[in-house]
Design a protein around this motif. Structure first.
Motif, PDB file in Angstrom:
ATOM      1  N   ILE A 179      -0.902  11.159   6.698  1.00 13.31           N
ATOM      2  CA  ILE A 179      -0.756   9.723   6.474  1.00 13.31           C
ATOM      3  C   ILE A 179      -0.007   9.128   7.669  1.00 13.31           C
ATOM      4  CG2 ILE A 179       0.217   7.941   4.969  1.00 13.31           C
ATOM      5  CD1 ILE A 179       0.135  10.074   2.692  1.00 13.31           C
ATOM      6  N   THR A 180      -0.612   8.115   8.303  1.00 19.98           N
ATOM      7  CA  THR A 180       0.010   7.457   9.453  1.00 19.98           C
ATOM      8  C   THR A 180       0.188   5.973   9.159  1.00 19.98           C
ATOM      9  OG1 THR A 180      -1.266   8.966  10.855  1.00 19.98           O
ATOM     10  CG2 THR A 180      -0.132   7.149  11.956  1.00 19.98           C
ATOM     11  N   GLU A 183       5.778   2.450  11.973  1.00 18.87           N
ATOM     12  CA  GLU A 183       4.488   2.328  12.615  1.00 18.87           C
ATOM     13  C   GLU A 183       4.338   3.360  13.735  1.00 18.87           C
ATOM     14  OE1 GLU A 183       3.276  -1.868  13.014  1.00 18.87           O
ATOM     15  OE2 GLU A 183       2.527  -1.226  14.969  1.00 18.87           O
ATOM     16  N   GLY A 184       3.209   4.057  13.742  1.00 13.86           N
ATOM     17  CA  GLY A 184       2.965   5.066  14.769  1.00 13.86           C
ATOM     18  C   GLY A 184       3.526   6.429  14.436  1.00 13.86           C
ATOM     19  N   LYS A 185       4.109   6.575  13.240  1.00 14.60           N
ATOM     20  CA  LYS A 185       4.613   7.880  12.803  1.00 14.60           C
ATOM     21  C   LYS A 185       3.714   8.397  11.690  1.00 14.60           C
ATOM     22  CE  LYS A 185       8.556   7.582  15.186  1.00 14.60           C
ATOM     23  NZ  LYS A 185       8.903   8.465  16.285  1.00 14.60           N
ATOM     24  N   MET A 186       3.573   9.717  11.647  1.00 16.21           N
ATOM     25  CA  MET A 186       2.712  10.301  10.624  1.00 16.21           C
ATOM     26  C   MET A 186       3.444  11.373   9.833  1.00 16.21           C
ATOM     27  SD  MET A 186       0.184  12.084  13.384  1.00 16.21           S
ATOM     28  CE  MET A 186      -1.027  12.706  12.240  1.00 16.21           C
ATOM     29  N   ARG A 187       2.900  11.647   8.660  1.00 21.70           N
ATOM     30  CA  ARG A 187       3.532  12.601   7.753  1.00 21.70           C
ATOM     31  C   ARG A 187       2.449  13.403   7.052  1.00 21.70           C
ATOM     32  NH1 ARG A 187       8.213  13.348   5.026  1.00 21.70           N
ATOM     33  NH2 ARG A 187       9.363  11.648   5.970  1.00 21.70           N
ATOM     34  N   TYR A 188       2.711  14.704   6.901  1.00 25.28           N
ATOM     35  CA  TYR A 188       1.842  15.570   6.098  1.00 25.28           C
ATOM     36  C   TYR A 188       2.176  15.332   4.636  1.00 25.28           C
ATOM     37  CZ  TYR A 188       0.046  19.919   4.029  1.00 25.28           C
ATOM     38  OH  TYR A 188      -0.608  20.846   3.254  1.00 25.28           O
ATOM     39  N   SER A 189       1.174  15.125   3.807  1.00 24.78           N
ATOM     40  CA  SER A 189       1.463  14.910   2.394  1.00 24.78           C
ATOM     41  C   SER A 189       0.368  15.514   1.513  1.00 24.78           C
ATOM     42  CB  SER A 189       1.646  13.414   2.111  1.00 24.78           C
ATOM     43  OG  SER A 189       2.374  13.252   0.912  1.00 24.78           O
ATOM     44  N   LEU A 190       0.561  15.349   0.219  1.00 20.22           N
ATOM     45  CA  LEU A 190      -0.317  15.969  -0.776  1.00 20.22           C
ATOM     46  C   LEU A 190      -0.726  14.939  -1.801  1.00 20.22           C
ATOM     47  CD1 LEU A 190       2.133  18.932  -1.202  1.00 20.22           C
ATOM     48  CD2 LEU A 190      -0.097  19.110  -0.091  1.00 20.22           C
ATOM     49  N   LEU A 191      -2.009  14.918  -2.136  1.00 17.64           N
ATOM     50  CA  LEU A 191      -2.494  14.050  -3.203  1.00 17.64           C
ATOM     51  C   LEU A 191      -2.336  14.815  -4.512  1.00 17.64           C
ATOM     52  CD1 LEU A 191      -3.861  11.307  -3.810  1.00 17.64           C
ATOM     53  CD2 LEU A 191      -6.056  12.507  -3.677  1.00 17.64           C
ATOM     54  N   LEU A 192      -1.606  14.212  -5.452  1.00 22.82           N
ATOM     55  CA  LEU A 192      -1.227  14.925  -6.670  1.00 22.82           C
ATOM     56  C   LEU A 192      -1.979  14.425  -7.893  1.00 22.82           C
ATOM     57  CD1 LEU A 192       2.622  14.903  -6.041  1.00 22.82           C
ATOM     58  CD2 LEU A 192       1.036  16.817  -5.690  1.00 22.82           C
ATOM     59  N   ALA A 193      -2.399  15.383  -8.738  1.00 25.29           N
ATOM     60  CA  ALA A 193      -2.972  15.035 -10.038  1.00 25.29           C
ATOM     61  C   ALA A 193      -1.827  14.632 -10.979  1.00 25.29           C
ATOM     62  CB  ALA A 193      -3.733  16.228 -10.604  1.00 25.29           C
ATOM     63  N   GLU A 194      -2.185  14.100 -12.135  1.00 29.28           N
ATOM     64  CA  GLU A 194      -1.155  13.663 -13.088  1.00 29.28           C
ATOM     65  C   GLU A 194      -0.208  14.788 -13.468  1.00 29.28           C
ATOM     66  OE1 GLU A 194      -2.209  11.084 -16.430  1.00 29.28           O
ATOM     67  OE2 GLU A 194      -4.145  10.790 -15.438  1.00 29.28           O
ATOM     68  N   ALA A 230       0.825  -1.203   0.000  1.00 31.91           N
ATOM     69  CA  ALA A 230       0.000   0.000   0.000  1.00 31.91           C
ATOM     70  C   ALA A 230       0.866   1.263   0.000  1.00 31.91           C
ATOM     71  CB  ALA A 230      -0.949  -0.003   1.206  1.00 31.91           C
ATOM     72  N   ALA A 231       1.923   1.260   0.817  1.00 30.58           N
ATOM     73  CA  ALA A 231       2.771   2.456   0.915  1.00 30.58           C
ATOM     74  C   ALA A 231       3.452   2.740  -0.421  1.00 30.58           C
ATOM     75  CB  ALA A 231       3.818   2.265   2.012  1.00 30.58           C
ATOM     76  N   GLU A 232       4.011   1.713  -1.026  1.00 28.11           N
ATOM     77  CA  GLU A 232       4.699   1.887  -2.311  1.00 28.11           C
ATOM     78  C   GLU A 232       3.712   2.352  -3.382  1.00 28.11           C
ATOM     79  OE1 GLU A 232       4.984  -0.698  -0.292  1.00 28.11           O
ATOM     80  OE2 GLU A 232       7.092  -0.528   0.317  1.00 28.11           O
ATOM     81  N   ALA A 233       2.513   1.793  -3.359  1.00 24.74           N
ATOM     82  CA  ALA A 233       1.513   2.175  -4.363  1.00 24.74           C
ATOM     83  C   ALA A 233       1.085   3.629  -4.185  1.00 24.74           C
ATOM     84  CB  ALA A 233       0.297   1.247  -4.259  1.00 24.74           C
ATOM     85  N   LEU A 234       0.900   4.036  -2.926  1.00 19.39           N
ATOM     86  CA  LEU A 234       0.467   5.400  -2.668  1.00 19.39           C
ATOM     87  C   LEU A 234       1.539   6.406  -3.086  1.00 19.39           C
ATOM     88  CD1 LEU A 234      -1.804   7.184  -1.530  1.00 19.39           C
ATOM     89  CD2 LEU A 234      -0.743   6.967   0.737  1.00 19.39           C
ATOM     90  N   GLU A 235       2.798   5.985  -3.039  1.00 18.44           N
ATOM     91  CA  GLU A 235       3.895   6.884  -3.405  1.00 18.44           C
ATOM     92  C   GLU A 235       3.822   7.354  -4.863  1.00 18.44           C
ATOM     93  OE1 GLU A 235       7.728   5.390  -2.347  1.00 18.44           O
ATOM     94  OE2 GLU A 235       7.473   5.905  -0.216  1.00 18.44           O
ATOM     95  N   ALA A 236       3.066   6.648  -5.690  1.00 13.93           N
ATOM     96  CA  ALA A 236       2.880   7.112  -7.077  1.00 13.93           C
ATOM     97  C   ALA A 236       2.057   8.395  -7.113  1.00 13.93           C
ATOM     98  CB  ALA A 236       2.203   6.024  -7.904  1.00 13.93           C
ATOM     99  N   LEU A 237       1.303   8.654  -6.047  1.00 16.44           N
ATOM    100  CA  LEU A 237       0.346   9.778  -6.041  1.00 16.44           C
ATOM    101  C   LEU A 237       0.678  10.860  -5.029  1.00 16.44           C
ATOM    102  CD1 LEU A 237      -2.925   7.626  -6.198  1.00 16.44           C
ATOM    103  CD2 LEU A 237      -1.640   8.603  -8.103  1.00 16.44           C
ATOM    104  N   VAL A 238       1.681  10.623  -4.176  1.00 14.11           N
ATOM    105  CA  VAL A 238       2.080  11.621  -3.171  1.00 14.11           C
ATOM    106  C   VAL A 238       3.607  11.753  -3.205  1.00 14.11           C
ATOM    107  CG1 VAL A 238       0.098  10.983  -1.716  1.00 14.11           C
ATOM    108  CG2 VAL A 238       2.374  10.039  -1.213  1.00 14.11           C
ATOM    109  N   PRO A 239       4.155  12.929  -2.789  1.00 16.95           N
ATOM    110  CA  PRO A 239       5.601  13.128  -2.891  1.00 16.95           C
ATOM    111  C   PRO A 239       6.382  12.759  -1.633  1.00 16.95           C
ATOM    112  CG  PRO A 239       4.554  15.212  -2.405  1.00 16.95           C
ATOM    113  CD  PRO A 239       3.457  14.181  -2.431  1.00 16.95           C
ATOM    114  N   GLY A 240       5.745  12.160  -0.640  1.00 16.71           N
ATOM    115  CA  GLY A 240       6.417  11.828   0.614  1.00 16.71           C
ATOM    116  C   GLY A 240       7.015  10.433   0.586  1.00 16.71           C
TER     117      GLY A 240
END
Lengths: 382, 123
Positions: A112-113, A91-102, A74-84
Motif C-alpha cells: 500500500i502506497t 505521501e510517497g511511502k509504502m507499507r507491506y500489509s495484509l487483507l484480513l477476513a472477518e 480512504a486510508a481510515e476506511a481501509l484500516e478496518a480491513l488491514v492491520p497497518g
C-alpha cells in the motif's frame, strides 16, 4: 445451438500479458499462472537466479492487480480491513500489509502506497478479483476502487538495478527502500510519467515500475539494452523469494491462518496493536500476546533432496507441521523450505524430519531469510 | 544394440536381455536445471509403466517410469554427486539405471528414434 449446449462450461480463457509476444521473442517458455500465460524461464532458472543476485533481472509482474483507492477517508476506511497504520502513511511511502477476513484470516498480502490521489495498492494476481469484490463489499460506497488494467508492472531487481534504471529514468536513485514516486521517462518534449517504487520480491535492492501497457515493450527493451539487465522468469522469482524468506500467498499464507501465525506480525503497526478495531483483531491480538499455536518458519534441509509443498513435518512419530514452500536454493546451494510448525517445536535450531515419498529427511528450523536482504535503506551505510 | 523410446520421454538401450534406461534430451530440456536424482537399488523389481526413479529440477519433482518390466542391475551412482549430468549428457553419462528384461516382447510397443522424433515434433 441446442439447449444442452447452453449448459456446457466454456473453458476459462487464459489471458495474455501486454508483453506476451515480447517474452516469446526472448525465448521464454510460457506457463499458465494466475490466469495468464507467463514466462517461467528464458535461459534456465539457475542461471537467471544467479544473474539477478549478482546483476539485475527484469521481471514482468503485470498479472498483479494495481488498484487505486480514492475518496475522502480512504486510508481510515481501509484500516478496518488491514492491520497497518495506513492513515499515518506519508505521501510517497509504502507499507507491506495484509487483507484480513472477518475472522482475521489472511485473504491476501499487498503493498500500500500513499499517493497524491489516494492509495495505490498492489495485490496478488491469483486473488485480485476476489480482493476487489471483498474491498467493494466492505469499503464505504464513497471510496472508489479503480482497477488499473491499462498498466503493466515491471520489476527490476538486483544489486545493479539502480545503475541500469537511473540511466533510463534519471533520478530514481534518490529513492530509498519502501519509497515511491513519479518519474519522467523518454524524450523531454514528450515525457511519460512512470510510477516507480524501490521495493521487490527477491531480497535484493530493486524497483517496481508501473507503466502504461502501451509503453511496456519500449521500456522493457530499453532496460534489457543495459548491460546489467536480463529478462528473468517466474521460476527464478520463486527461488529468489524463497531464499529471501518472503511468503507466497496461496502457499505460505491462506485464509485459515492469521498474520502472527504467518510470521507477519511486523505488519501489525504499533497504534493498531494498541487500538485494535480491524477485522479479526481479537484473534490476532490474542496470538500476539500469547504466541501463535503454529508459525511459519524457515527449514534447512539435510542432503540434496528437495522437500516440497505438502510434505508433512514430524517430531518423532507425531506430525507437528507441513511444508508450504520448498525447493532448491541456487544461492544457498542446497534445498531450503518454509512451513508451518507447532509452537512446541518451532524454535530456531529444532531438529525435525520431513517425509518425502515415504522416506524421512532431516530438517532444522532456520532463521529467515536464508540469504541476507540487501535493501537500500535510509540511514544505512550501504 | 537398439535404442527405443517411450511417450514419457525415457530412452532404453537394449543389448540382449539387459538394458540401460535414461531420460531424453527433450525431457531434460523441459525439466530445466536438475538438482537431484533418485535411482532404484540393485535387485528392485520394476513393472512396465511403473515408478522407477525420481528426477527433481529447481521447480518440481518428476517420476521416471520403467519402459519395460525387469529387475534392476544397478542405479547410476554418479547422479548422486552430480545430478546435472542429466542436463549435460542425458542420453549418455546421465543414464538412470540398468536392468534385465523380464519380457522382451514389451519392447514392441516402444518407438524407434524416428518415431520418437516425430512424436516430439508433434508436441
Amino acid at each position: 445451438m441446442s439447449e444442452e449446449d447452453e449448459f456446457e462450461l466454456e473453458p476459462i480463457e487464459i489471458l495474455e500479458l501486454p508483453l506476451d509476444a515480447w517474452h516469446r521473442d526472448k525465448g521464454a517458455r510460457m506457463v499458465e499462472f494466475a490466469g495468464y500465460h507467463m514466462p517461467i524461464q528464458y535461459e534456465g532458472i539457475m542461471a537467471e537466479h544467479i544473474w539477478t543476485r549478482e546483476n539485475a533481472g527484469l521481471f514482468d509482474v503485470s498479472h498483479m492487480g494495481q488498484l487505486m483507492l480514492t475518496g475522502d477517508g480512504a486510508a481510515e476506511a481501509l484500516e478496518a480491513l488491514v492491520p497497518g497504520d495506513i492513515s499515518a502513511l506519508k505521501e510517497g511511502k509504502m507499507r507491506y500489509s495484509l487483507l484480513l477476513a472477518e475472522d482475521g484470516g489472511v485473504l491476501d498480502d499487498m503493498m500500500i502506497t500513499a499517493v497524491p490521489m489516494g492509495l495505490y495498492v498492489v495485490v496478488n494476481g491469483a486473488v485480485k478479483w476476489d480482493d476487489m469484490g471483498y474491498l467493494r463489499e466492505y469499503l464505504p460506497d464513497e471510496i472508489t476502487i479503480n482497477n488499473m488494467e491499462d498498466r503493466a508492472l515491471l520489476a527490476l531487481q538486483g544489486p545493479k538495478a539502480v545503475d541500469a534504471l537511473k540511466r533510463v529514468v534519471p533520478g530514481v536513485d534518490a529513492l530509498y527502500f519502501m519509497e515511491a514516486g513519479s518519474f519522467f521517462w523518454g524524450p523531454k518534449t514528450d515525457p511519460e510519467p512512470l510510477w516507480i517504487s524501490r521495493s521487490g520480491y527477491t531480497g535484493e535492492d530493486g524497483f517496481e515500475i508501473s507503466v502504461p501497457a502501451t509503453h511496456a515493450q519500449k521500456l522493457a527493451d530499453q532496460l534489457c539494452a543495459q548491460p546489467e539487465v536480463k529478462p528473468i522468469g517466474l521460476g527464478a522469482r520463486d527461488s529468489l523469494r524463497l531464499e529471501a524468506g518472503l511468503p507466497l500467498y496461496g502457499h505460505d499464507m491462506n485464509p485459515e491462518l492469521e498474520p502472527v501465525e504467518a510470521n507477519a506480525a511486523f505488519a501489525i503497526s504499533k497504534r493498531r496493536r494498541a487500538e485494535g478495531g480491524f477485522a479479526g483483531s481479537d484473534r490476532i491480538l490474542n496470538a500476539l500476546a500469547n504466541g501463535p499455536v503454529r508459525k511459519l518458519v524457515g527449514l534447512s534441509v539435510d542432503g540434496k533432496m528437495p522437500v516440497r509443498e505438502g510434505a508433512p513435518i514430524f517430531a518423532g512419530e507425531a506430525q507437528v507441521g507441513v511444508i508450504t514452500s520448498g525447493g532448491f536454493g541456487p544461492s544457498v546451494g542446497a534445498p531450503i523450505a518454509m512451513g508451518y510448525v507447532d509452537a512446541a517445536h518451532n524454535a530456531v535450531g529444532t531438529a525435525l524430519e520431513a517425509e518425502v515419498r515415504g522416506k524421512r529427511v532431516s530438517v532444522t528450523v532456520a532463521s529467515l531469510p536464508f540469504i541476507p536482504h540487501h535493501y537500500h535503506r535510509k540511514g544505512a551505510n550501504t | 544394440m537398439t535404442r527405443y523410446f517411450t511417450e514419457d520421454h525415457e530412452w532404453i538401450d537394449v543389448d540382449g536381455d539387459s538394458a540401460t534406461v535414461g531420460i531424453t534430451h527433450y525431457a531434460q530440456s523441459q525439466l530445466g536445471d536438475i538438482v537431484f536424482a533418485e535411482v532404484p537399488a540393485a535387485g528392485a523389481t520394476l513393472n512396465k509403466g511403473g515408478d522407477a526413479a525420481v528426477v527433481e529440477s529447481v521447480k518440481a519433482a518428476s517420476d521416471v517410469y520403467a519402459p519395460v518390466s525387469g529387475t534392476v542391475l544397478e542405479g547410476n551412482d554418479a547422479l548422486e554427486g552430480d545430478p546435472a549430468l542429466v542436463n549435460s549428457d542425458p542420453e549418455g553419462e546421465g543414464w538412470f539405471f540398468k536392468l534385465t528384461l523380464s519380457d522382451s516382447s514389451e519392447l514392441d510397443s516402444l518407438m524407434d528414434a524416428a518415431a520418437y522424433q516425430a512424436f516430439v515434433d508433434g508436441l
